[in-house]
Design an enzyme around this catalytic site. Structure first.
Site, PDB file in Angstrom:
ATOM      1  N   MET A  65       0.814  -1.222   0.000  1.00  0.00           N
ATOM      2  CA  MET A  65       0.000   0.000   0.000  1.00  0.00           C
ATOM      3  C   MET A  65       0.845   1.269   0.000  1.00  0.00           C
ATOM      4  SD  MET A  65      -3.346  -0.295   2.362  1.00  0.00           S
ATOM      5  CE  MET A  65      -3.076  -1.704   3.390  1.00  0.00           C
TER       6      MET A  65
ATOM      7  N   ASP B  46      12.057   3.321   3.334  1.00  0.00           N
ATOM      8  CA  ASP B  46      11.771   1.891   3.575  1.00  0.00           C
ATOM      9  C   ASP B  46      13.086   1.179   3.891  1.00  0.00           C
ATOM     10  OD1 ASP B  46      10.898  -0.918   3.179  1.00  0.00           O
ATOM     11  OD2 ASP B  46       9.153  -0.014   2.230  1.00  0.00           O
TER      12      ASP B  46
ATOM     13  N   ASP C 175      15.117   2.394   8.468  1.00  0.00           N
ATOM     14  CA  ASP C 175      14.476   1.424   9.362  1.00  0.00           C
ATOM     15  C   ASP C 175      13.723   2.272  10.381  1.00  0.00           C
ATOM     16  OD1 ASP C 175      13.757  -0.278  11.408  1.00  0.00           O
ATOM     17  OD2 ASP C 175      15.635  -1.415  11.382  1.00  0.00           O
ATOM     18  N   VAL C 176      12.405   2.182  10.384  1.00  0.00           N
ATOM     19  CA  VAL C 176      11.604   3.087  11.230  1.00  0.00           C
ATOM     20  C   VAL C 176      11.853   2.905  12.723  1.00  0.00           C
ATOM     21  CG1 VAL C 176       9.753   3.426   9.535  1.00  0.00           C
ATOM     22  CG2 VAL C 176       9.570   1.560  11.213  1.00  0.00           C
TER      23      VAL C 176
ATOM     24  N   ASN D 276       3.163   4.437   7.414  1.00  0.00           N
ATOM     25  CA  ASN D 276       2.524   3.274   6.792  1.00  0.00           C
ATOM     26  C   ASN D 276       3.270   1.968   7.049  1.00  0.00           C
ATOM     27  OD1 ASN D 276       0.993   1.826   4.426  1.00  0.00           O
ATOM     28  ND2 ASN D 276       3.171   1.667   3.920  1.00  0.00           N
TER      29      ASN D 276
ATOM     30  N   TYR E 274      -0.014  -7.818  16.689  1.00  0.00           N
ATOM     31  CA  TYR E 274      -0.561  -6.947  15.647  1.00  0.00           C
ATOM     32  C   TYR E 274      -1.706  -6.104  16.194  1.00  0.00           C
ATOM     33  CZ  TYR E 274      -1.955  -5.412  10.977  1.00  0.00           C
ATOM     34  OH  TYR E 274      -2.250  -4.643   9.873  1.00  0.00           O
TER      35      TYR E 274
ATOM     36  N   LYS F 242      -1.797  -2.003  16.710  1.00  0.00           N
ATOM     37  CA  LYS F 242      -2.695  -1.152  15.929  1.00  0.00           C
ATOM     38  C   LYS F 242      -3.671  -0.378  16.832  1.00  0.00           C
ATOM     39  CE  LYS F 242      -0.929  -1.984  11.890  1.00  0.00           C
ATOM     40  NZ  LYS F 242      -0.214  -0.916  11.173  1.00  0.00           N
TER      41      LYS F 242
ATOM     42  N   VAL G  57      -6.989  -5.748   2.649  1.00  0.00           N
ATOM     43  CA  VAL G  57      -6.570  -5.122   1.395  1.00  0.00           C
ATOM     44  C   VAL G  57      -5.574  -6.050   0.702  1.00  0.00           C
ATOM     45  CG1 VAL G  57      -5.551  -3.075   0.336  1.00  0.00           C
ATOM     46  CG2 VAL G  57      -6.846  -2.862   2.467  1.00  0.00           C
TER      47      VAL G  57
ATOM     48  N   THR H  14      -2.547  -7.042  -0.685  1.00  0.00           N
ATOM     49  CA  THR H  14      -1.133  -6.645  -0.755  1.00  0.00           C
ATOM     50  C   THR H  14      -0.275  -7.858  -0.379  1.00  0.00           C
ATOM     51  OG1 THR H  14      -0.794  -6.095   1.576  1.00  0.00           O
ATOM     52  CG2 THR H  14      -1.728  -4.347   0.184  1.00  0.00           C
TER      53      THR H  14
HETATM   54  N1  LIG Z   1      -2.891  -5.484   3.741  1.00  0.00           N
HETATM   55  C1  LIG Z   1      -3.872  -5.347   4.612  1.00  0.00           C
HETATM   56  O1  LIG Z   1      -4.896  -6.028   4.501  1.00  0.00           O
HETATM   57  C2  LIG Z   1      -3.801  -4.336   5.715  1.00  0.00           C
HETATM   58  C3  LIG Z   1      -4.951  -4.110   6.472  1.00  0.00           C
HETATM   59  C4  LIG Z   1      -4.935  -3.160   7.501  1.00  0.00           C
HETATM   60  C5  LIG Z   1      -3.788  -2.445   7.748  1.00  0.00           C
HETATM   61  N2  LIG Z   1      -2.660  -2.671   7.006  1.00  0.00           N
HETATM   62  C6  LIG Z   1      -1.490  -1.868   7.328  1.00  0.00           C
HETATM   63  O2  LIG Z   1      -1.102  -1.114   6.194  1.00  0.00           O
HETATM   64  C7  LIG Z   1       0.316  -0.894   6.218  1.00  0.00           C
HETATM   65  C8  LIG Z   1       0.924  -1.370   4.915  1.00  0.00           C
HETATM   66  O3  LIG Z   1       0.607  -2.736   4.772  1.00  0.00           O
HETATM   67  P1  LIG Z   1       0.875  -3.545   3.427  1.00  0.00           P
HETATM   68  O4  LIG Z   1      -0.211  -4.545   3.345  1.00  0.00           O
HETATM   69  O5  LIG Z   1       1.116  -2.637   2.287  1.00  0.00           O
HETATM   70  O6  LIG Z   1       2.221  -4.296   3.854  1.00  0.00           O
HETATM   71  P2  LIG Z   1       3.456  -4.804   2.962  1.00  0.00           P
HETATM   72  O7  LIG Z   1       4.051  -5.948   3.720  1.00  0.00           O
HETATM   73  O8  LIG Z   1       3.017  -5.065   1.554  1.00  0.00           O
HETATM   74  O9  LIG Z   1       4.440  -3.546   2.960  1.00  0.00           O
HETATM   75  C9  LIG Z   1       5.025  -3.087   4.156  1.00  0.00           C
HETATM   76  C10 LIG Z   1       6.245  -2.242   3.813  1.00  0.00           C
HETATM   77  O10 LIG Z   1       6.842  -1.833   5.052  1.00  0.00           O
HETATM   78  C11 LIG Z   1       8.243  -2.004   4.941  1.00  0.00           C
HETATM   79  N3  LIG Z   1       8.846  -2.176   6.254  1.00  0.00           N
HETATM   80  C12 LIG Z   1       8.776  -3.268   7.066  1.00  0.00           C
HETATM   81  N4  LIG Z   1       9.514  -3.066   8.169  1.00  0.00           N
HETATM   82  C13 LIG Z   1      10.062  -1.821   8.060  1.00  0.00           C
HETATM   83  C14 LIG Z   1      10.931  -1.048   8.876  1.00  0.00           C
HETATM   84  N5  LIG Z   1      11.407  -1.524  10.041  1.00  0.00           N
HETATM   85  N6  LIG Z   1      11.291   0.187   8.462  1.00  0.00           N
HETATM   86  C15 LIG Z   1      10.839   0.664   7.273  1.00  0.00           C
HETATM   87  N7  LIG Z   1      10.026  -0.023   6.451  1.00  0.00           N
HETATM   88  C16 LIG Z   1       9.644  -1.252   6.842  1.00  0.00           C
HETATM   89  C17 LIG Z   1       8.415  -3.240   4.053  1.00  0.00           C
HETATM   90  O11 LIG Z   1       9.727  -3.296   3.487  1.00  0.00           O
HETATM   91  C18 LIG Z   1       7.314  -3.043   3.028  1.00  0.00           C
HETATM   92  O12 LIG Z   1       7.758  -2.281   1.917  1.00  0.00           O
HETATM   93  C19 LIG Z   1       0.835  -1.656   7.443  1.00  0.00           C
HETATM   94  O13 LIG Z   1       0.971  -0.761   8.518  1.00  0.00           O
HETATM   95  C20 LIG Z   1      -0.270  -2.675   7.714  1.00  0.00           C
HETATM   96  O14 LIG Z   1      -0.295  -3.085   9.056  1.00  0.00           O
HETATM   97  C21 LIG Z   1      -2.643  -3.608   5.998  1.00  0.00           C
END
Ligand SMILES: NC(=O)c1ccc[n+]([C@@H]2O[C@H](COP(=O)([O-])OP(=O)(O)OC[C@H]3O[C@@H](n4cnc5c(N)ncnc54)[C@H](O)[C@@H]3O)[C@@H](O)[C@H]2O)c1
Length: 261
Positions: free
Chosen positions: A21, A40, A64-65, A91, A155, A159, A188, A190
Site C-alpha cells: 500500500m 523503507d 528502518d523506522v 505506513n 498486531y 494497531k 486489502v 497486498t
Molecule cells: N494489507 C492489509 O490487509 C492491511 C490491512 C490493515 C492495515 N494494514 C497496514 O497497512 C500498512 C501497509 O501494509 P501492506 O499490506 O502494504 O504491507 P506490505 O508488507 O506489503 O508492505 C510493508 C512495507 O513496510 C516495509 N517495512 C517493514 N519493516 C520496516 C521497517 N522496520 N522500516 C521501514 N520499512 C519497513 C516493508 O519493506 C514493506 O515495503 C501496514 O501498517 C499494515 O499493518 C494492511
C-alpha cells in the site's frame, strides 16, 4: 492547486513505500502534485523511478523506522534538500498472524518496535520541520485489528496503540498547525496477506461489500486526510473496510441462514 503551491510543491514522507500500500500511497500523492519521499528498509528506488517516469517528483531513502538516529538523520537531509515537510504517512508495518499463546516474546517486541515505536519516532522527528513549514498533516495507518478484538496479540495491540498515539499527538501538535489522524483498513490485497488464502477467503464471507479492498481505495483516504478537504479533522479515525467492522457479524449470520429470519 494555487500558484504558490505550484512554485513550492508540498512535500510528504511515506514510510514502507517500497511495496504494498505504501507504494500506492506514494504514486497517488505524486499524481496529486506532492513531492514524495519514499522511506523503507527495502529499496524503494524502483517505485521512485516509476513515479518520475510518470511525471511525478519522488526520492527514495533507506530507513528502518525503529532506528531513531536514522530518523533524525533523514529529517536533517530533508530539511537541507527540500527545505520543508508538510505530510507524514506512517505506513510501514508488519503482521505476524500468530495466536495469543503461540506468540513468542521476541515476535511481540519486534512487531511493537516497527508498528508503534516507528510512528512515535517518526512523529517526534518530523514534527519540528513540519511546524517550521507552516504546519501539516500526519496519517497513521492502523487497521481494523486496532478497533476490534483480533487473535494476533502483537498486531492487534500495536494497531490499538496507534489510535492512542494518534489522539495524543493530535492534541499536542495542534498548536503547531499539525493535524494527526488514523486510517483503519480492512482486508486489502497486498503482499502482507501473501500465503493466507484460506484466511482471506473466510474473512471475505464477513464483508458486506463482498470483496477485499484495493490499495488505491486506501490511498484515496490518505490523500483526503493530507489535503485541503480535511483541514478541520484531527484526532479522528477513518475505517475503510467494506462495512466489515460495523456489520460483519450479522452479514455472516444472514448469509449462513440464507436470508431466512
Ligand atoms: N494489507 C492489509 O490487509 C492491511 C490491512 C490493515 C492495515 N494494514 C497496514 O497497512 C500498512 C501497509 O501494509 P501492506 O499490506 O502494504 O504491507 P506490505 O508488507 O506489503 O508492505 C510493508 C512495507 O513496510 C516495509 N517495512 C517493514 N519493516 C520496516 C521497517 N522496520 N522500516 C521501514 N520499512 C519497513 C516493508 O519493506 C514493506 O515495503 C501496514 O501498517 C499494515 O499493518 C494492511
Amino acid at each position: 492547486m494555487s500558484e504558490t503551491d505550484v512554485e513550492r510543491p508540498r512535500v510528504v514522507l511515506v514510510t514502507g513505500a517500497a511495496g504494498g500500500m505504501g507504494a500506492t500511497h506514494a504514486s497517488t500523492l505524486a499524481a496529486d502534485g506532492w513531492t514524495v519521499l519514499l522511506a523503507d528498509v527495502a529499496d524503494a528506488t524502483p517505485v521512485a523511478e516509476k513515479i518520475a517516469a510518470d511525471g511525478g517528483r519522488a526520492t527514495a531513502y533507506p530507513l528502518d523506522v525503529t532506528d531513531r538516529a536514522a530518523w533524525d538523520r533523514l529529517v536533517q537531509e530533508v530539511r537541507e534538500e527540500h527545505g520543508a515537510l508538510h505530510g507524514l504517512v506512517n505506513n510501514a508495518g508488519v503482521s505476524r498472524r500468530l495466536r495469543f499463546m503461540d506468540t513468542p516474546p521476541d515476535v511481540w517486541s519486534r512487531v511493537m518496535a516497527i508498528n508503534v515505536d516507528g510512528p512515535f519516532h517518526g512523529i517526534q522527528a518530523c514534527a519540528p520541520l513540519m511546524r517550521d513549514s507552516g504546519g501539516g498533516s500526519i496519517v497513521n495507518i492502523s487497521s481494523i485489528a486496532g478497533q476490534i478484538g483480533y487473535f494476533s496479540p502483537s498486531y492487534s495491540t500495536s494497531k490499538w496503540a496507534l489510535r492512542g498515539l494518534t489522539k495524543s499527538a493530535a492534541g499536542e501538535l495542534a498548536a503547531w498547525g499539525i493535524r494527526v489522524n488514523s486510517v483503519h483498513p480492512g482486508l486489502v490485497e497486498t503482499p502482507l496477506l501473501a500465503g493466507s488464502d484460506g484466511f482471506v477467503a473466510s474473512a471475505v464471507a464477513s464483508i458486506p461489500l463482498g470483496r477485499m479492498g484495493r490499495a488505491d481505495e486506501i490511498s484515496d483516504v490518505v490523500r483526503f486526510l493530507l489535503g485541503e478537504g480535511s483541514t478541520y479533522m484531527s484526532g479522528a479515525e477513518l475505517t475503510v473496510d467494506g462495512a466489515l467492522v460495523s456489520n460483519g457479524t450479522y452479514h455472516r449470520i444472514l448469509t449462513e441462514m440464507d436470508g431466512e429470519l
